[in-house]
Design a protein around this motif. Sequence first.
Motif, short mmCIF file in Angstrom:
data_model
loop_
_atom_site.label_atom_id
_atom_site.label_comp_id
_atom_site.label_asym_id
_atom_site.label_seq_id
_atom_site.Cartn_x
_atom_site.Cartn_y
_atom_site.Cartn_z
N LEU A 174 0.91 -1.36 0.06
CA LEU A 174 0.14 0.06 0.05
C LEU A 174 0.92 1.33 0.06
CD1 LEU A 174 -3.25 0.22 0.20
CD2 LEU A 174 -2.76 1.34 2.52
N GLY A 175 1.99 1.14 0.88
CA GLY A 175 3.00 2.28 0.96
C GLY A 175 3.57 2.67 -0.48
N GLN A 176 4.04 1.61 -1.11
CA GLN A 176 4.62 1.76 -2.49
C GLN A 176 3.51 2.41 -3.35
OE1 GLN A 176 5.98 -2.47 -3.28
NE2 GLN A 176 7.89 -1.88 -2.40
N ALA A 177 2.13 1.91 -3.55
CA ALA A 177 1.08 2.42 -4.22
C ALA A 177 0.97 3.57 -3.99
CB ALA A 177 -0.10 1.55 -4.27
N PHE A 178 0.80 4.27 -2.65
CA PHE A 178 0.71 5.65 -2.41
C PHE A 178 2.01 6.22 -2.78
CE2 PHE A 178 1.26 9.19 0.33
CZ PHE A 178 -0.03 9.63 0.70
N GLN A 179 3.08 5.89 -2.81
CA GLN A 179 3.97 6.76 -3.40
C GLN A 179 4.11 6.92 -4.64
OE1 GLN A 179 6.05 8.72 -1.23
NE2 GLN A 179 6.74 9.69 -3.01
N ILE A 180 3.91 5.75 -5.48
CA ILE A 180 3.80 5.92 -6.99
C ILE A 180 2.68 6.92 -7.40
CG2 ILE A 180 3.56 4.48 -9.01
CD1 ILE A 180 4.51 2.05 -7.84
N ARG A 181 1.64 6.92 -6.71
CA ARG A 181 0.62 8.05 -7.36
C ARG A 181 1.33 9.34 -6.98
NH1 ARG A 181 -3.16 8.43 -10.75
NH2 ARG A 181 -5.06 9.97 -9.93
N ASP A 182 1.87 9.43 -5.57
CA ASP A 182 2.52 10.79 -5.23
C ASP A 182 3.45 11.12 -6.44
OD1 ASP A 182 2.35 12.69 -2.86
OD2 ASP A 182 4.54 12.57 -3.39
N ASP A 183 4.48 10.42 -7.03
CA ASP A 183 5.43 10.59 -7.84
C ASP A 183 4.57 10.72 -9.17
OD1 ASP A 183 7.45 10.40 -6.07
OD2 ASP A 183 8.02 8.36 -6.43
N ILE A 184 3.45 10.31 -9.50
CA ILE A 184 2.57 10.40 -10.87
C ILE A 184 2.26 11.96 -10.68
CG2 ILE A 184 0.55 9.81 -11.96
CD1 ILE A 184 0.84 6.88 -11.44
N PHE A 185 1.72 12.42 -9.58
CA PHE A 185 1.13 13.95 -9.50
C PHE A 185 2.31 14.77 -10.18
CE2 PHE A 185 -1.09 13.04 -5.42
CZ PHE A 185 -2.28 12.16 -6.01
N ASP A 186 3.53 14.29 -9.76
CA ASP A 186 4.53 15.55 -10.34
C ASP A 186 4.60 15.57 -12.04
OD1 ASP A 186 6.55 16.84 -8.66
OD2 ASP A 186 7.84 16.25 -10.52
N TYR A 187 4.04 14.64 -12.50
CA TYR A 187 3.92 14.77 -13.99
C TYR A 187 2.60 14.91 -14.54
CZ TYR A 187 8.74 13.11 -14.04
OH TYR A 187 10.21 13.24 -13.72
N SER A 188 1.58 15.29 -13.59
CA SER A 188 0.28 15.34 -14.06
C SER A 188 -0.21 16.61 -13.63
CB SER A 188 -0.68 14.22 -13.33
OG SER A 188 0.02 12.99 -13.35
N PRO A 189 -0.28 17.70 -14.53
CA PRO A 189 -0.60 18.98 -14.19
C PRO A 189 -2.15 18.96 -14.26
CG PRO A 189 0.75 19.18 -16.27
CD PRO A 189 0.93 17.85 -15.82
N SER A 190 -2.66 17.97 -15.16
CA SER A 190 -4.32 18.30 -15.19
C SER A 190 -4.75 17.57 -13.96
CB SER A 190 -4.72 17.42 -16.31
OG SER A 190 -4.14 16.16 -16.47
N LEU A 191 -4.30 17.04 -13.07
CA LEU A 191 -4.78 16.46 -11.76
C LEU A 191 -5.26 17.39 -10.92
CD1 LEU A 191 -3.31 12.85 -11.34
CD2 LEU A 191 -5.34 13.48 -12.39
N HIS A 192 -4.64 18.59 -10.70
CA HIS A 192 -5.03 19.72 -9.58
C HIS A 192 -4.42 19.35 -8.32
CE1 HIS A 192 -6.11 22.14 -13.38
NE2 HIS A 192 -7.02 21.23 -13.53
N THR A 193 -3.62 18.77 -7.99
CA THR A 193 -3.58 18.04 -6.70
C THR A 193 -3.08 18.85 -5.61
OG1 THR A 193 -1.04 17.64 -7.15
CG2 THR A 193 -2.47 15.98 -8.02
N GLY A 194 -2.77 20.25 -5.95
CA GLY A 194 -2.28 20.98 -4.72
C GLY A 194 -1.00 20.94 -4.79
N LYS A 195 -0.20 20.21 -5.52
CA LYS A 195 1.26 20.19 -5.65
C LYS A 195 1.85 20.60 -6.63
CE LYS A 195 2.33 16.43 -2.32
NZ LYS A 195 2.96 14.82 -2.22
N ALA A 196 3.07 21.34 -6.80
CA ALA A 196 3.62 21.91 -7.93
C ALA A 196 4.11 20.68 -8.85
CB ALA A 196 4.76 22.57 -7.81
N THR A 197 4.02 20.79 -10.20
CA THR A 197 4.48 19.62 -10.87
C THR A 197 6.05 19.92 -11.61
OG1 THR A 197 3.34 20.76 -12.87
CG2 THR A 197 2.23 19.07 -12.15
N GLY A 198 6.66 18.84 -11.83
CA GLY A 198 8.09 19.13 -12.47
C GLY A 198 8.95 19.24 -11.01
#
Length: 321
Positions: free
Chosen positions: A203-227
């Motif tokens: 679960l922790g691995q899945a959580f972090q992979i999703r977090d790392d995907i956020f960084d490449y997903s400007p369209s998700l509007h995650t509240g985190k900066a991309t890039g």
Amino acid sequence: MNIGQITTDLGNDWSGYRNIMVSTLFNDNPLITAVNNYLIETGGKQLRPMLALLSGGACGERNSKVLHCAAVAEMIHTATLLHDDVTDDGNIRRGKPTVKALFTPAASVLSGDYWLARALYLLCSECDSKILECFTTAVEYLAEGEMIQMDLSQTLKMTEETYYGIITKKTSSLFIAATKGAAIAVNAPEEWIDAMACYSLYLGQAFQIRDDIFDYSPSLHTGKATGADVRERKITLPLICAMREATEQQTAIIMDKIARQSTDVAEAALDFVAKHNGVGSAQAQLAKRAELAKESLSPLPETKEKRHLLEIADYLCTRNS
Ligand code: FPP
Ligand code: MG
């Protein structure tokens, strides 16, 4: 799935955990109080305490030690973010300025120390040594994972294997401590404790992979900066997957930009990952981890808590915050 429904179902145990955390953090110094209030007001999903409470319920009867494990997990997590935003120079978290940005980097480090110290105080005063050991191991792994990541940001010699080693230490370790500690707190049989630890690892691995995907997903509007990751010379799964699909020459060009920190490094990495389906491939690996997490729970009896643990694994595949 609505994650808010789980907190509603946890009822008094959810408010009980929150009360323990807030009262343990009390301090009459105005700066500590200001930082604490800000952190409590801008808190996130509180996934780790949720997992601790669900684990306690899935493995037995939730008791006071389980509520303490939940508080400790959230306090250690907050401490790591306070430190992380200094090491990563992070200014925005959950769509709001970080303590580092709003107060100072020193206030962020020191309040992280304060939250960590208060969490350890709770463990020593309210829990037994086996639970203490779960959390101290997690703290050791969290620091080690971050150090390995920092070291590799110099050499840029990241492989998929080292990536999984890092995220297991920097993210899964605290998920494991939260759920294992709670299972120990209700005197669960060894097989169930191991099942909870295995669930939390994936679960922790899945959580972090999703977090790392956020960084490449400007369209998700995650509240985190991309890039931000490549700007910190952090090589994460979407980029690793994209490199597998790209030619040697294409990979050499992007790695050179990361090494030199060219002005267009973030845009170039976003473009590279998009062109070679890095997000899609990382998402597939995330889904595999979520399935493994769910399978790990098979030794546990069918309870409402187990159902929620299964729902959380599905939720992590699509979360946007
Ligand atoms: C967030 O990762 C950070 C972590 C998961 C762990 C941080 C751990 C430390 C700083 C060391 C240990 C500290 C203590 C107090 C024990 P990220 O930077 O990839 O994610 P982000 O985008 O949320 O910042
Ligand atoms: Mg960070």
